[in-house]
Design an enzyme around this catalytic site. Structure first.
Site, short mmCIF file in Angstrom:
data_model
loop_
_atom_site.label_atom_id
_atom_site.label_comp_id
_atom_site.label_asym_id
_atom_site.label_seq_id
_atom_site.Cartn_x
_atom_site.Cartn_y
_atom_site.Cartn_z
N GLU A 31 -13.04 -40.96 81.66
CA GLU A 31 -12.68 -40.56 80.30
C GLU A 31 -11.78 -41.66 79.71
OE1 GLU A 31 -13.40 -38.13 77.86
OE2 GLU A 31 -12.14 -39.60 76.84
N ASN A 34 -8.28 -38.75 76.08
CA ASN A 34 -7.72 -37.61 76.81
C ASN A 34 -8.82 -36.74 77.35
OD1 ASN A 34 -5.08 -38.26 76.29
ND2 ASN A 34 -4.99 -37.02 74.42
N GLY A 37 -12.15 -34.07 75.58
CA GLY A 37 -13.10 -34.55 74.57
C GLY A 37 -12.74 -34.15 73.14
N CYS A 39 -13.76 -31.59 71.42
CA CYS A 39 -13.49 -30.16 71.26
C CYS A 39 -12.01 -29.85 71.44
CB CYS A 39 -14.32 -29.37 72.27
SG CYS A 39 -13.88 -27.64 72.34
N LYS A 48 -8.75 -24.32 65.51
CA LYS A 48 -8.48 -22.87 65.64
C LYS A 48 -6.99 -22.60 65.64
CE LYS A 48 -11.94 -23.15 65.19
NZ LYS A 48 -13.04 -24.13 65.16
N GLY A 264 -22.00 -33.96 59.11
CA GLY A 264 -22.72 -33.93 60.37
C GLY A 264 -22.19 -34.95 61.36
N ASP A 304 -23.30 -33.00 73.30
CA ASP A 304 -23.69 -33.53 72.00
C ASP A 304 -24.56 -34.78 72.09
OD1 ASP A 304 -22.11 -31.53 71.02
OD2 ASP A 304 -20.84 -32.81 69.77
N ALA A 312 -19.74 -26.83 71.75
CA ALA A 312 -19.04 -26.99 73.03
C ALA A 312 -19.60 -26.06 74.11
CB ALA A 312 -17.55 -26.72 72.84
N HIS A 437 -14.09 2.94 71.78
CA HIS A 437 -13.74 3.46 70.46
C HIS A 437 -12.23 3.57 70.33
CE1 HIS A 437 -14.08 5.76 66.77
NE2 HIS A 437 -13.18 6.59 67.27
P1 NAI Z 1 -22.99 -29.57 59.68
O1 NAI Z 1 -24.31 -30.11 60.03
O2 NAI Z 1 -22.57 -28.24 60.10
O3 NAI Z 1 -22.82 -29.59 58.07
C1 NAI Z 1 -22.97 -30.75 57.30
C2 NAI Z 1 -23.28 -30.32 55.88
O4 NAI Z 1 -23.19 -31.45 55.05
C3 NAI Z 1 -24.67 -29.75 55.70
O5 NAI Z 1 -24.57 -28.52 55.03
C4 NAI Z 1 -25.38 -30.80 54.85
O6 NAI Z 1 -26.33 -30.26 53.97
C5 NAI Z 1 -24.23 -31.41 54.09
N1 NAI Z 1 -24.45 -32.77 53.62
C6 NAI Z 1 -25.01 -33.80 54.30
N2 NAI Z 1 -25.00 -34.92 53.56
C7 NAI Z 1 -24.39 -34.61 52.39
C8 NAI Z 1 -24.06 -35.34 51.20
N3 NAI Z 1 -24.33 -36.63 51.11
N4 NAI Z 1 -23.45 -34.68 50.18
C9 NAI Z 1 -23.16 -33.36 50.29
N5 NAI Z 1 -23.45 -32.63 51.37
C10 NAI Z 1 -24.05 -33.23 52.42
O7 NAI Z 1 -21.96 -30.71 60.15
P2 NAI Z 1 -20.38 -30.70 60.30
O8 NAI Z 1 -19.78 -29.60 59.51
O9 NAI Z 1 -19.96 -32.09 60.03
O10 NAI Z 1 -20.17 -30.35 61.83
C11 NAI Z 1 -20.67 -31.24 62.84
C12 NAI Z 1 -21.03 -30.50 64.11
O11 NAI Z 1 -19.89 -29.98 64.72
C13 NAI Z 1 -21.99 -29.38 63.84
O12 NAI Z 1 -23.16 -29.60 64.57
C14 NAI Z 1 -21.28 -28.16 64.27
O13 NAI Z 1 -22.12 -27.29 64.99
C15 NAI Z 1 -20.14 -28.65 65.15
N6 NAI Z 1 -18.97 -27.82 64.88
C16 NAI Z 1 -18.96 -26.54 65.33
C17 NAI Z 1 -17.91 -25.71 65.04
C18 NAI Z 1 -17.95 -24.30 65.48
O14 NAI Z 1 -18.76 -23.98 66.34
N7 NAI Z 1 -17.13 -23.41 64.93
C19 NAI Z 1 -16.75 -26.18 64.28
C20 NAI Z 1 -16.89 -27.51 63.82
C21 NAI Z 1 -17.95 -28.29 64.15
#
Ligand code: NAI
Length: 450
Positions: A31, A34, A37, A39, A48, A264, A304, A312, A437
């Protein structure tokens, strides 16, 4: 010679290391930053922690709904961030402790794959060389930075999920490009603290991939809380603090003290000698089969870096699949019951098919749904709060194929639905399960009787 060399100490790598060490394999994990990773250090855990502070503040601010009035209520942004750092440090130390107790060798440094020969797989770190019978690649993902004109010139106005976690001062206004999971969680945090938040999302709905009805309900809740959400809005350029976007054929702009780019993430496949093995890629990630094997024997990938399900908990399970197969337990990765949670306030959680995905696959299903208010506990704890439980059931066998929830604490309830889907339980079988309940989880049972 190590039984297993792992590159990357995130939820894929450290869980695999822990499980493999526990089963008696001789394990080495590299690694460069840290343990834990993205997450643990700049993703799930710090966000969170921040969101919990925001929720606590929110509850106090709106305490009058529950007969509680707090005078001179205020928050201390620096303390919120300091607590986040403390939580991260504690959990990183926890992961380090697990490595130790499972006899895993941890090398802090950048690993470079040198190649594979009849002796094994060679990996170097600095001047040291290491040899492993098996290699597991868990190098994760990084924020994708889109080629928007002016973005590179905007300097430290631009933030990703990494920089936004270490702001020393609360921005007065924040523009979020991308209304996905990262975007909406930070929108929620900063909205609670009073920052003026604008979301610019290119698609017709926020949180694409989740149940569309629930995403729309959440958008409505946040619009009422004061977040300015622009859908079908394509960002065309950035000039200093200003984000220009095209919507309905017109160009509009919005100004933010800071701009979060959350459009993304991309798998990290470069910079560690992957090319020395000839590992095959697919859509930018490492291609694997259901046992997380790559095209090169004894070389595996999890998390990933596969670019498949960037979560995660998926990563950890993929790591476990690798270890189980290495230790004579036949196992394979299944993706049909992986929960997705968005830790907004209210939370959203879902597992299995959405109506959208079921339709796209041509599945025959019926929908059972109820407002969350059918659970007494939800009413007791969510004064005036909206919520929904939606269960998708296969038409032929009556098996649960998808469950989607809006309302607190969906994140803690959804695992019950994961088990139901994983075990292919029918509605009839679930109806015989006794739920505690009063709990919000009872909404699941209420809904399948609906
Ligand atoms: P995401 O894929 O969830 O969302 C990216 C959003 O940006 C999409 O709705 C897309 O349509 C939009 N977008 C893309 N290009 C754009 C542009 N040029 N202008 C405006 N909108 C645009 O990706 P995000 O939020 O960056 O998260 C990355 C990864 O991290 C995801 O795969 C997610 O699953 C993971 N993650 C998971 C969490 C959880 O489980 N609670 C929390 C944070 C991240």
């Amino acid at each position: 010679m190590y039984d297993l060399i792992i590159i990357g100490g995130g939820p894929a790598g450290y869980v695999a290391a822990e499980r493999a060490g526990h089963k008696g394999l001789n394990v080495l994990i590299f690694e460069k930053k840290n343990m834990g990773g993205v997450c643990l250090n700049e993703g799930c855990i710090p966000t969170k922690t921040l969101l919990y502070s925001a929720k606590t503040y929110d509850n106090a601010l709106h305490g009058d709904k529950y007969g509680i009035t707090v005078e001179n209520l205020k928050f201390d942004f620096e303390k919120i961030v300091a607590r986040k750092n403390k939580v991260v440090r504690k959990l990183v130390a926890g992961v380090e402790g697990k490595m130790k107790s499972n006899h895993v060798t941890v090398v802090k440094g950048e690993a470079i794959i040198k190649g594979k020969n009849s002796d094994g797989i060679a990996v170097a770190c600095g001047d040291e060389n290491y040899l492993g019978k098996n290699l597991l690649i868990c190098t994760g993902s990084e924020a994708f930075i889109p080629p928007i004109p002016g973005l590179a010139e905007a300097g430290d106005i631009i933030l990703t999920n990494r920089e936004i976690l270490d702001l020393r001062q609360q921005p007065r206004s924040l523009v979020i490009i991308g209304g996905g999971v990262i975007g909406m969680e930070f929108a929620s945090f900063y909205n609670s603290l009073g920052t003026q938040v604008t979301v610019v999302e290119m698609l017709p709905e926020i949180l694409g991939g989740l149940d569309g009805e629930i995403s729309a309900m959440l958008r409505d809740i946040y619009a009422k809380k004061g977040i300015n959400i622009n859908l079908q809005a394509k960002v065309v350029k950035i000039e200093g603090n200003k984000v220009f976007f095209e919507k309905d054929g017109k160009t509009d702009s919005v100004e933010g003290e800071k701009i979060l780019v959350s459009v993304g993430r991309r798998p990290v496949t470069k910079g560690f000698g992957l090319e020395n093995l000839g590992v095959e890629l697919f859509k930018g990630g490492i291609k694997t089969d259901e046992k997380m094997r790559t095209n090169i024997p004894n070389v595996f990938a999890a998390g990933d870096v596969t670019g498949f399900s960037l979560l995660a908990h998926t990563a950890s399970r993929e790591g476990e699949v690798v270890v189980n197969n290495l230790t004579a337990r036949n196992d394979r990765m299944r993706y049909n019951a992986i929960p997705g949670v968005v830790y907004t306030n209210p939370e959203v959680a879902g597992v299995g098919e959405t109506e959208e995905s079921a339709k796209a696959k041509g599945l025959k299903y019926k929908v059972l749904k109820l407002p969350m208010a059918y659970a007494g506990r939800f009413v007791a704890e969510n004064e005036g709060g909206a919520g929904l439980c939606k269960v998708l059931v296969g038409e032929k066998y009556g098996e649960v194929i998808g469950v989607h929830l809006l309302g607190n604490p969906s994140s803690e309830i959804i695992y019950g639905a994961c088990i139901a889907i994983e075990q292919e339980m029918t509605v009839e079988e679930l109806q015989e399960v006794v739920f505690p309940h009063p709990t919000v989880s009872e909404i699941f049972k209420e809904t399948i009787f609906a």
